[in-house]
Design a protein around this motif. Structure first.
Motif, PDB file in Angstrom:
ATOM      1  N   LEU A  67      42.696  40.315  45.261  1.00  0.00           N
ATOM      2  CA  LEU A  67      41.449  40.040  45.974  1.00  0.00           C
ATOM      3  C   LEU A  67      41.350  38.549  46.261  1.00  0.00           C
ATOM      4  CD1 LEU A  67      39.043  42.112  43.676  1.00  0.00           C
ATOM      5  CD2 LEU A  67      39.958  42.848  45.895  1.00  0.00           C
ATOM      6  N   PHE A  68      40.612  38.199  47.305  1.00  0.00           N
ATOM      7  CA  PHE A  68      40.246  36.817  47.534  1.00  0.00           C
ATOM      8  C   PHE A  68      38.903  36.534  46.874  1.00  0.00           C
ATOM      9  CE2 PHE A  68      42.907  36.955  51.562  1.00  0.00           C
ATOM     10  CZ  PHE A  68      43.856  36.055  51.093  1.00  0.00           C
ATOM     11  N   ALA A  69      38.804  35.401  46.191  1.00  0.00           N
ATOM     12  CA  ALA A  69      37.557  34.977  45.570  1.00  0.00           C
ATOM     13  C   ALA A  69      37.602  33.453  45.430  1.00  0.00           C
ATOM     14  CB  ALA A  69      37.368  35.657  44.216  1.00  0.00           C
ATOM     15  N   PRO A  70      36.468  32.827  45.118  1.00  0.00           N
ATOM     16  CA  PRO A  70      36.416  31.355  45.113  1.00  0.00           C
ATOM     17  C   PRO A  70      37.311  30.716  44.051  1.00  0.00           C
ATOM     18  CG  PRO A  70      34.197  32.300  45.224  1.00  0.00           C
ATOM     19  CD  PRO A  70      35.130  33.427  44.914  1.00  0.00           C
ATOM     20  N   ALA A  85      43.772  33.741  45.916  1.00  0.00           N
ATOM     21  CA  ALA A  85      44.199  35.085  45.516  1.00  0.00           C
ATOM     22  C   ALA A  85      44.072  35.279  44.011  1.00  0.00           C
ATOM     23  CB  ALA A  85      45.644  35.320  45.948  1.00  0.00           C
ATOM     24  N   TRP A  86      43.510  36.418  43.631  1.00  0.00           N
ATOM     25  CA  TRP A  86      43.438  36.885  42.248  1.00  0.00           C
ATOM     26  C   TRP A  86      44.072  38.270  42.205  1.00  0.00           C
ATOM     27  CZ3 TRP A  86      40.494  34.164  38.374  1.00  0.00           C
ATOM     28  CH2 TRP A  86      39.749  33.075  38.855  1.00  0.00           C
ATOM     29  N   CYS A  87      45.034  38.482  41.330  1.00  0.00           N
ATOM     30  CA  CYS A  87      45.804  39.730  41.331  1.00  0.00           C
ATOM     31  C   CYS A  87      45.735  40.429  39.973  1.00  0.00           C
ATOM     32  CB  CYS A  87      47.267  39.459  41.684  1.00  0.00           C
ATOM     33  SG  CYS A  87      47.495  38.716  43.332  1.00  0.00           S
ATOM     34  N   THR A  88      45.895  41.750  40.005  1.00  0.00           N
ATOM     35  CA  THR A  88      45.887  42.530  38.760  1.00  0.00           C
ATOM     36  C   THR A  88      47.173  42.352  37.967  1.00  0.00           C
ATOM     37  OG1 THR A  88      46.741  44.472  39.935  1.00  0.00           O
ATOM     38  CG2 THR A  88      44.340  44.286  39.692  1.00  0.00           C
ATOM     39  N   GLN A  89      48.230  41.912  38.634  1.00  0.00           N
ATOM     40  CA  GLN A  89      49.505  41.662  37.975  1.00  0.00           C
ATOM     41  C   GLN A  89      49.953  40.232  38.266  1.00  0.00           C
ATOM     42  OE1 GLN A  89      52.513  44.612  38.779  1.00  0.00           O
ATOM     43  NE2 GLN A  89      51.095  46.329  38.649  1.00  0.00           N
ATOM     44  N   GLN A  90      50.921  39.764  37.508  1.00  0.00           N
ATOM     45  CA  GLN A  90      51.490  38.446  37.767  1.00  0.00           C
ATOM     46  C   GLN A  90      52.334  38.527  39.030  1.00  0.00           C
ATOM     47  OE1 GLN A  90      52.369  37.868  33.083  1.00  0.00           O
ATOM     48  NE2 GLN A  90      53.354  36.347  34.378  1.00  0.00           N
ATOM     49  N   ALA A  94      49.754  33.735  42.222  1.00  0.00           N
ATOM     50  CA  ALA A  94      48.296  33.821  42.267  1.00  0.00           C
ATOM     51  C   ALA A  94      47.686  33.742  40.867  1.00  0.00           C
ATOM     52  CB  ALA A  94      47.873  35.125  42.937  1.00  0.00           C
ATOM     53  N   ARG A  95      46.376  33.620  40.825  1.00  0.00           N
ATOM     54  CA  ARG A  95      45.644  33.757  39.583  1.00  0.00           C
ATOM     55  C   ARG A  95      45.638  35.225  39.174  1.00  0.00           C
ATOM     56  NH1 ARG A  95      40.644  29.386  40.181  1.00  0.00           N
ATOM     57  NH2 ARG A  95      41.747  27.987  41.623  1.00  0.00           N
ATOM     58  N   VAL A  96      45.499  35.485  37.877  1.00  0.00           N
ATOM     59  CA  VAL A  96      45.460  36.852  37.367  1.00  0.00           C
ATOM     60  C   VAL A  96      44.009  37.241  37.099  1.00  0.00           C
ATOM     61  CG1 VAL A  96      46.154  38.378  35.485  1.00  0.00           C
ATOM     62  CG2 VAL A  96      47.782  36.707  36.403  1.00  0.00           C
ATOM     63  N   ILE A  97      43.622  38.417  37.584  1.00  0.00           N
ATOM     64  CA  ILE A  97      42.268  38.929  37.330  1.00  0.00           C
ATOM     65  C   ILE A  97      42.099  39.134  35.824  1.00  0.00           C
ATOM     66  CG2 ILE A  97      40.708  40.866  37.696  1.00  0.00           C
ATOM     67  CD1 ILE A  97      41.982  41.223  40.467  1.00  0.00           C
ATOM     68  N   PRO A  98      41.102  38.520  35.199  1.00  0.00           N
ATOM     69  CA  PRO A  98      40.954  38.632  33.744  1.00  0.00           C
ATOM     70  C   PRO A  98      40.681  40.068  33.288  1.00  0.00           C
ATOM     71  CG  PRO A  98      39.654  36.794  34.612  1.00  0.00           C
ATOM     72  CD  PRO A  98      40.132  37.590  35.786  1.00  0.00           C
TER      73      PRO A  98
END
Length: 216
Positions: A67-70, A85-90, A94-98
């Motif tokens: 997903l895109f987020a701030p 970008a925040w992602c469910t996986q590495q 991108a950043r990883v969704i917590p």
């Protein structure tokens, strides 16, 4: 042991090559350059970097999406050009969704698009509580995309492809994203990802199963 004559083997190999070669209608695949913050291709297994400014999403499966987020806590309307970008996986640098962010998600694949609908505590992605968000897409007010340099891939057609048309609606507790992967003589990819109805919201623009909160 199975054996084939040379002619038969050549026929089989030719069929395999033909089947693996994908063609897409005009307007489906992205033709621009990759954003300067992004890896050249969708890449799995990249290092965790929670300060990354990469802007490459991949929408592949119910447990493999981004997903895109701030990048820092701020309203979507104030940060739409600089979302990351925040992602469910590495993946994708991108950043990883917590853990605990996503509480429910629905995944839909059709002949013309792939779509995700989800709920969660998206304040963990720097969206302020109570922010009703907005729409992100490859066009933006100035034609450079929201975010600028944002790209989207999917492997839903059998291999990673960069798709031209997509749209993401996101707020502090809900998101929906569609990536348009095909077209025909009646509907273009841009039609399938019509991005000018954002005030109507997810349920109108992207029909699907919205009864998924808490059912991950």
């Amino acid at each position: 042991m199975l054996s084939f004559g040379f002619a038969t083997l050549a026929t089989l190999l030719g069929a395999a090559v033909s089947a693996s070669a994908q063609t897409f209608p005009d307007g489906v695949l992205a033709t621009g350059t990759m954003g300067v913050t992004n890896p050249p291709q969708a890449t799995q297994g990249t290092a965790i970097n929670q300060t990354s400014m990469a802007r490459l999403l991949s929408i592949n499966a119910i447990d493999d999406f981004c997903l895109f987020a701030p990048p820092t806590t701020q309203a979507i309307s104030d940060s739409e050009t600089i979302e990351v970008a925040w992602c469910t996986q590495q993946r994708n640098n991108a950043r990883v969704i917590p853990d605990g962010t996503i509480t429910g998600v629905s995944f839909l694949k059709t002949d013309f698009y792939v779509q995700l609908i989800g709920y969660g505590d998206l304040t963990k992605l720097n969206i302020p509580a109570g922010d009703f968000g907005g729409e992100l897409d490859p066009h933006g007010a100035f034609g450079d995309g929201n975010p600028v340099g944002g790209n989207v891939t999917s492997n839903i057609t059998g291999s990673d492809q960069h798709f031209a048309e997509w749209m993401l609606y996101i707020d502090y507790n809900q998101f929906c994203i569609r990536v348009c992967t095909n077209a025909n003589s009646t509907y273009s990819a841009a039609n399938m990802c019509w991005h000018e109805l954002d005030e109507m919201g997810c349920e109108f623009v992207m029909p699907g199963n919205y009864n998924v909160n808490g059912t991950l």
